[in-house]
Design a protein around this motif. Sequence first.
Motif, mmCIF file in Angstrom:
data_model
loop_
_atom_site.group_PDB
_atom_site.id
_atom_site.type_symbol
_atom_site.label_atom_id
_atom_site.label_comp_id
_atom_site.label_asym_id
_atom_site.label_seq_id
_atom_site.Cartn_x
_atom_site.Cartn_y
_atom_site.Cartn_z
ATOM 1 N N LEU A 217 1.202 -1.152 0.114
ATOM 2 C CA LEU A 217 0.327 -0.242 -0.405
ATOM 3 C C LEU A 217 0.958 1.622 0.160
ATOM 4 C CD1 LEU A 217 -2.557 1.477 0.443
ATOM 5 C CD2 LEU A 217 -2.488 1.482 2.112
ATOM 6 N N GLY A 218 1.885 1.312 0.813
ATOM 7 C CA GLY A 218 3.070 2.117 0.952
ATOM 8 C C GLY A 218 3.945 2.767 -0.499
ATOM 9 N N SER A 219 3.745 1.446 -0.984
ATOM 10 C CA SER A 219 4.754 1.963 -2.581
ATOM 11 C C SER A 219 3.056 2.583 -3.529
ATOM 12 C CB SER A 219 5.025 0.587 -2.885
ATOM 13 O OG SER A 219 6.286 0.449 -2.076
ATOM 14 N N VAL A 220 2.134 1.647 -3.242
ATOM 15 C CA VAL A 220 0.812 2.648 -4.296
ATOM 16 C C VAL A 220 1.469 3.771 -3.893
ATOM 17 C CG1 VAL A 220 -1.412 1.866 -4.835
ATOM 18 C CG2 VAL A 220 0.344 0.053 -4.592
ATOM 19 N N LEU A 221 0.923 4.285 -3.023
ATOM 20 C CA LEU A 221 0.532 5.674 -2.903
ATOM 21 C C LEU A 221 2.175 6.476 -3.139
ATOM 22 C CD1 LEU A 221 -1.376 4.851 1.120
ATOM 23 C CD2 LEU A 221 -1.862 6.209 -0.888
ATOM 24 N N PHE A 222 3.112 6.176 -3.070
ATOM 25 C CA PHE A 222 4.776 6.967 -3.141
ATOM 26 C C PHE A 222 4.211 7.325 -4.560
ATOM 27 C CE2 PHE A 222 9.225 6.574 -4.054
ATOM 28 C CZ PHE A 222 9.117 7.801 -3.527
ATOM 29 N N PHE A 223 3.925 6.060 -5.483
ATOM 30 C CA PHE A 223 4.051 6.426 -7.091
ATOM 31 C C PHE A 223 2.789 7.315 -7.219
ATOM 32 C CE2 PHE A 223 5.874 2.274 -6.877
ATOM 33 C CZ PHE A 223 7.355 2.970 -7.105
ATOM 34 N N TYR A 224 1.478 6.691 -6.802
ATOM 35 C CA TYR A 224 0.314 7.364 -7.667
ATOM 36 C C TYR A 224 0.750 8.910 -6.833
ATOM 37 C CZ TYR A 224 -1.488 4.241 -9.558
ATOM 38 O OH TYR A 224 -2.440 3.052 -10.889
ATOM 39 N N LEU A 225 0.706 9.178 -5.456
ATOM 40 C CA LEU A 225 0.912 11.027 -5.188
ATOM 41 C C LEU A 225 1.925 10.953 -4.967
ATOM 42 C CD1 LEU A 225 -1.455 9.963 -1.944
ATOM 43 C CD2 LEU A 225 -2.281 10.623 -4.007
ATOM 44 N N VAL A 226 3.165 10.806 -5.138
ATOM 45 C CA VAL A 226 4.334 10.970 -5.212
ATOM 46 C C VAL A 226 5.006 11.639 -6.446
ATOM 47 C CG1 VAL A 226 6.554 11.961 -3.828
ATOM 48 C CG2 VAL A 226 4.577 11.326 -2.492
ATOM 49 N N VAL A 227 5.436 10.125 -6.629
ATOM 50 C CA VAL A 227 6.537 10.151 -7.847
ATOM 51 C C VAL A 227 5.232 10.285 -9.065
ATOM 52 C CG1 VAL A 227 7.538 8.655 -9.216
ATOM 53 C CG2 VAL A 227 7.692 8.178 -6.901
ATOM 54 N N GLY A 228 4.500 10.262 -8.927
ATOM 55 C CA GLY A 228 3.826 10.511 -11.181
ATOM 56 C C GLY A 228 3.473 12.661 -10.740
ATOM 57 N N PRO A 229 2.840 12.797 -9.406
ATOM 58 C CA PRO A 229 2.253 14.494 -9.775
ATOM 59 C C PRO A 229 3.814 15.273 -9.645
ATOM 60 C CG PRO A 229 1.268 12.923 -8.202
ATOM 61 C CD PRO A 229 1.958 12.154 -9.095
ATOM 62 N N ILE A 230 4.762 14.608 -8.753
ATOM 63 C CA ILE A 230 5.866 15.782 -9.007
ATOM 64 C C ILE A 230 6.883 15.044 -10.136
ATOM 65 C CG2 ILE A 230 8.348 15.687 -7.291
ATOM 66 C CD1 ILE A 230 7.212 14.749 -4.867
ATOM 67 N N GLU A 231 6.829 14.775 -10.443
ATOM 68 C CA GLU A 231 7.320 14.853 -11.453
ATOM 69 C C GLU A 231 7.264 15.388 -12.873
ATOM 70 O OE1 GLU A 231 9.551 10.531 -12.405
ATOM 71 O OE2 GLU A 231 10.095 10.482 -10.477
ATOM 72 N N GLU A 232 6.015 14.741 -13.136
ATOM 73 C CA GLU A 232 5.612 15.630 -14.170
ATOM 74 C C GLU A 232 5.390 16.938 -13.726
ATOM 75 O OE1 GLU A 232 5.175 13.987 -16.733
ATOM 76 O OE2 GLU A 232 5.792 12.057 -15.395
ATOM 77 N N THR A 233 4.701 17.350 -13.081
ATOM 78 C CA THR A 233 4.302 18.575 -12.377
ATOM 79 C C THR A 233 6.577 19.942 -12.888
ATOM 80 O OG1 THR A 233 3.227 18.846 -11.176
ATOM 81 C CG2 THR A 233 4.287 20.507 -10.992
ATOM 82 N N VAL A 234 7.013 18.605 -12.597
ATOM 83 C CA VAL A 234 8.460 19.380 -12.554
ATOM 84 C C VAL A 234 9.381 19.937 -14.184
ATOM 85 C CG1 VAL A 234 11.301 18.438 -12.665
ATOM 86 C CG2 VAL A 234 9.538 18.822 -10.452
#
Length: 338
Positions: free
Chosen positions: A142-159
Amino acid sequence: MPPGRDPVDRASDNSRDLYDVTSWEPRTLVDRLAVGIYGSLRPILRWVLILLGVVILAALFALGSLGAILDPVVGAFVVLSAIPALLLAAYFWRADVTSGEPLDLLVVTFVLAVLFAGFAGVLNDFGSGLQALDFGAFGVGLGSVLFFYLVVGPIEETVKLLAVRLHAFRSSRFDSVVDGAVYGAVAGLGFATIENALYITRFMEADGGVFSIAFVRALAGPGHVVYSGIAGYYLGLAKFNRADAGPIVVKGLLIAAFVHGTYNVTVGVVPPLIANSTQLSLGASFVGYIAFYVAAAGFYLYRKIGRYRSVYESVGAGDTHDADAPPERTEFDSPPRE
């Protein structure tokens, strides 16, 4: 709807001075100071972001994370790992039916994406604590799912989108919706290049050495081009729909971040399932799944660009494109539509 007139404003005649009551214009020293500060903040913030990106990149070299790319062999593998992403970005550039994008804007977008990739690294590190929540089946918690969907995806695409927004977007040469996909793809190429360099220099001593990690990164790089190309397309749509620009940009980021996050969540899960249920090896399943996923995401962007091309040609837009005066700058805080 935009707000109407204030009740005092409606009831007063034009002879009454309503300064600092319901109207305002710069009169005092403080007023003029406020105007000056506001006018200077935006360009200052732009250069602060660029300087911060340079500092982070320099720190990565100084601390050894990127120093190894100065080795000719390692540097060559970094370049080779970026070739698939480069070819895909070139394809989307060629698919642009409108006027060709100038080399200087493409290069600046690439460089800004390289610089801003450090922002994603820092922010991802802060958000990585979510992975402590890992529990679950199928190799992902669950933690990895949240990390990829809520952190990695949004942050990298915004950058990556920021690399487009800060320069190319402001140019008069960014004069069609589909240009956003082109510059977004180039930003993805820049991000993929520096990310490949970080992975290769960090893990080149792992099993298989520099060749294996370069091969894996060559597979992953085109995904960055596609994801940011999607977000960039919507940024282009936003430039020519000023009243709804904010929601349009958010829509593009939501789609790109979801597709990106889904890749990260599934890439460690699906290939073993394929290998266990077929005659394919784990390596072949891994390569096949990445190719399939990037192709499927790329097809979505291809359809967007293809539909634009179809309408562009059917209405004869090429006959009037060069004659029209494109918007030099577009801000997201323009008044909403009535």
